[in-house]
Design an enzyme around this catalytic site. Structure first.
Site, PDB file in Angstrom:
ATOM      1  N   LEU A  59      18.289  12.765  40.372  1.00  0.00           N
ATOM      2  CA  LEU A  59      18.099  13.297  39.406  1.00  0.00           C
ATOM      3  C   LEU A  59      16.945  14.484  39.590  1.00  0.00           C
ATOM      4  CD1 LEU A  59      17.389  11.261  36.006  1.00  0.00           C
ATOM      5  CD2 LEU A  59      16.056  13.337  36.562  1.00  0.00           C
ATOM      6  N   SER A  60      17.348  15.629  39.902  1.00  0.00           N
ATOM      7  CA  SER A  60      16.435  16.744  40.127  1.00  0.00           C
ATOM      8  C   SER A  60      17.215  18.016  39.759  1.00  0.00           C
ATOM      9  CB  SER A  60      15.925  16.758  41.408  1.00  0.00           C
ATOM     10  OG  SER A  60      15.086  17.865  41.701  1.00  0.00           O
ATOM     11  N   GLU A  61      17.083  18.634  38.607  1.00  0.00           N
ATOM     12  CA  GLU A  61      17.790  19.973  38.171  1.00  0.00           C
ATOM     13  C   GLU A  61      17.386  21.025  39.249  1.00  0.00           C
ATOM     14  OE1 GLU A  61      18.136  17.292  34.982  1.00  0.00           O
ATOM     15  OE2 GLU A  61      16.570  17.939  36.142  1.00  0.00           O
ATOM     16  N   HIS A  92      17.053  17.164  23.711  1.00  0.00           N
ATOM     17  CA  HIS A  92      18.155  17.058  24.073  1.00  0.00           C
ATOM     18  C   HIS A  92      18.970  17.735  23.110  1.00  0.00           C
ATOM     19  CE1 HIS A  92      16.429  13.768  26.285  1.00  0.00           C
ATOM     20  NE2 HIS A  92      17.537  13.554  26.899  1.00  0.00           N
ATOM     21  N   PHE A 143      22.090  18.187  30.095  1.00  0.00           N
ATOM     22  CA  PHE A 143      21.744  18.736  28.662  1.00  0.00           C
ATOM     23  C   PHE A 143      21.097  20.063  29.179  1.00  0.00           C
ATOM     24  CE2 PHE A 143      22.092  14.245  27.731  1.00  0.00           C
ATOM     25  CZ  PHE A 143      22.536  14.284  26.222  1.00  0.00           C
ATOM     26  N   ALA A 144      21.437  20.936  28.379  1.00  0.00           N
ATOM     27  CA  ALA A 144      21.051  22.283  28.745  1.00  0.00           C
ATOM     28  C   ALA A 144      19.375  22.464  28.656  1.00  0.00           C
ATOM     29  CB  ALA A 144      21.606  23.453  27.604  1.00  0.00           C
ATOM     30  N   ASP A 145      18.867  21.714  27.939  1.00  0.00           N
ATOM     31  CA  ASP A 145      17.182  21.417  27.777  1.00  0.00           C
ATOM     32  C   ASP A 145      16.735  21.380  29.163  1.00  0.00           C
ATOM     33  OD1 ASP A 145      17.029  20.253  24.737  1.00  0.00           O
ATOM     34  OD2 ASP A 145      18.948  19.675  25.705  1.00  0.00           O
TER      35      ASP A 145
END
Length: 333
Positions: free
Chosen positions: A58-60, A129, A83-85
Site C-alpha cells: 500500500l504505497s501509491e 474517496h 481510488f483516484a483520490d
C-alpha cells in the site's frame, strides 16, 4: 443499442492487451485473484498471466515509481490506483519522474506507462474517496490525461496510450463501471453518435438529420450518460436541441474533434471550479468561435465543497443531469 457493462468491457480489454503484448505488466493494490481489484477490473488477469500481474504494498508512490521504472527499462506498465483520490500520493513520481523522463536525458526516452484512476462520486464514499482530481494534472509537459468513455473502445484507448510512449493518466468514473457501452452508432431511440478527430478523438452525439443546434454540450466520459439525459429533457420538455461532444483525451486537448455546431457551448465536469479542464476548453474554443457564439461559454462544475458521505448532502454538491439542464436553460433565457 447498448453493449456489455463498462467494467466488463475494460476487463476484457486488459485481457486482450496482455495477451497481445508480453511486455505489458499490471501493478496495483489487491489486483490479483481472487479479489481482482476493488472494482473487479483486473479479475482473472493474475490467474491467466501470472507474474506479469502483481499485487503491491500500500504505497501509491512506490507503485507508480515501479511502473515508471518498468517503462524506463523497456517494458510497458499499467498501474491501478485504487481510488483516484490517492493519486496525489504519487504526484512527485508522475510529475517529476515519469513525465520529465521522456525528454530530460538529452534524447527522447520512451515511457509507456498508464496510471488508471477510478474517480468521481455519487456512491456515498465521502470526502477522500469521491473526488475528480483531473485538473491538478493538466498542463504537465510530457503527461497526457484521458478519461474512459462509453463510446470509445477501451482496448484501442489503452493501446493508443502505450503506443504514444509517454505517461498517461486514465481516469475512470466509478459510476460509469455499472453503465453499458454504446455501440453501433446508436445511443437511444433519439440520438446517434460517431467518433471524430485524430487519435482517440471525440464522440459526437446528435439527433439524426439535425444540423442546427441551440447548444453544444462538452463533457468528459464519466458524465456522458448524465449529459445524454439532460439533452433528452431539453429536447422533449423545452424544445431545445443540443449536440454532445465527449473526448477521450482531455490533455493535450485536440480541437479537431471538439468544434461545436451549436450557437451556445456548455462545458460540464465533476470537480469544483477553478483552474479546470472546462476552463481550458472554454479558453481554447472562445477565439475560434468568436464570430458566431451568441453568449459566453457556460461552465458547470461541482459545488465549492468537500464531498459529503450522506447521499442527500452529496447530491447537493455533485453535478447531475438536471444541473446541466438548468444551466443550459439559464444561459439561453
Amino acid at each position: 443499442m447498448t453493449g456489455r457493462r463498462v467494467a466488463e468491457h475494460l476487463n476484457q480489454a486488459l485481457h486482450e492487451v496482455l495477451a497481445a503484448d508480453p511486455a505489458v505488466y499490471v501493478l496495483g493494490e489487491d489486483i490479483a485473484d481472487p479479489y481482482g481489484g476493488a472494482f473487479k477490473i483486473t479479475q482473472g488477469l493474475s490467474s491467466r498471466f501470472g507474474e506479469r500481474v502483481r499485487s503491491t504494498p500500500l504505497s501509491e508512490g512506490a507503485i507508480v515509481g515501479a511502473g515508471a521504472g518498468l517503462a524506463l527499462a523497456g517494458d510497458k506498465a499499467i498501474v491501478e490506483i485504487m481510488f483516484a483520490d490517492f493519486v496525489f500520493l504519487a504526484f512527485d513520481q508522475l510529475v517529476n519522474f515519469a513525465a520529465k523522463s521522456t525528454s530530460m536525458y538529452g534524447r527522447p526516452v520512451p515511457m509507456p506507462l498508464i496510471v488508471r484512476c477510478p474517480s468521481g462520486g455519487h456512491r456515498g464514499y465521502g470526502p477522500t474517496h469521491s473526488q475528480s482530481p483531473h485538473k491538478h494534472f493538466l498542463g504537465v509537459p510530457g503527461l497526457s490525461v484521458l478519461e474512459l468513455t462509453p463510446f470509445h473502445d477501451a482496448r484501442a484507448l489503452i493501446e493508443h496510450c502505450l503506443a504514444g510512449q509517454k505517461p498517461c493518466l486514465l481516469f475512470e468514473d466509478k459510476v460509469l463501471y455499472t453503465r453499458r457501452m454504446f455501440h453501433g452508432g446508436v445511443v437511444d431511440d433519439l440520438f446517434r453518435f460517431e467518433l471524430a478527430g485524430d487519435g482517440p478523438g471525440a464522440a459526437r452525439v446528435h439527433l439524426e438529420g439535425a444540423d442546427d443546434y441551440d447548444c453544444t454540450l462538452i463533457v468528459p466520459g464519466g458524465m456522458a450518460h448524465r449529459a445524454v439525459a439532460a439533452m433528452r429533457e431539453l429536447l422533449l420538455e423545452h424544445d431545445v436541441l443540443c449536440e454532445l461532444l465527449v473526448p477521450a483525451r482531455l490533455h493535450p486537448l485536440d480541437l479537431g474533434g471538439l468544434l461545436p455546431r451549436g450557437r451556445h457551448v456548455c462545458v460540464a465536469e465533476d470537480g469544483p471550479a477553478g483552474g479546470t479542464w472546462g476552463a481550458e476548453v472554454a479558453a481554447r474554443l472562445h477565439p475560434v468561435l468568436w464570430d458566431r457564439l451568441t453568449r459566453p461559454i457556460t461552465l458547470v462544475s461541482a459545488a465549492d465543497s468537500i464531498i459529503p458521505a450522506a447521499s442527500h448532502l452529496e447530491r447537493e454538491v455533485l453535478v447531475h443531469a438536471h444541473t446541466i439542464r438548468l444551466a443550459v436553460l439559464e444561459a439561453l433565457a
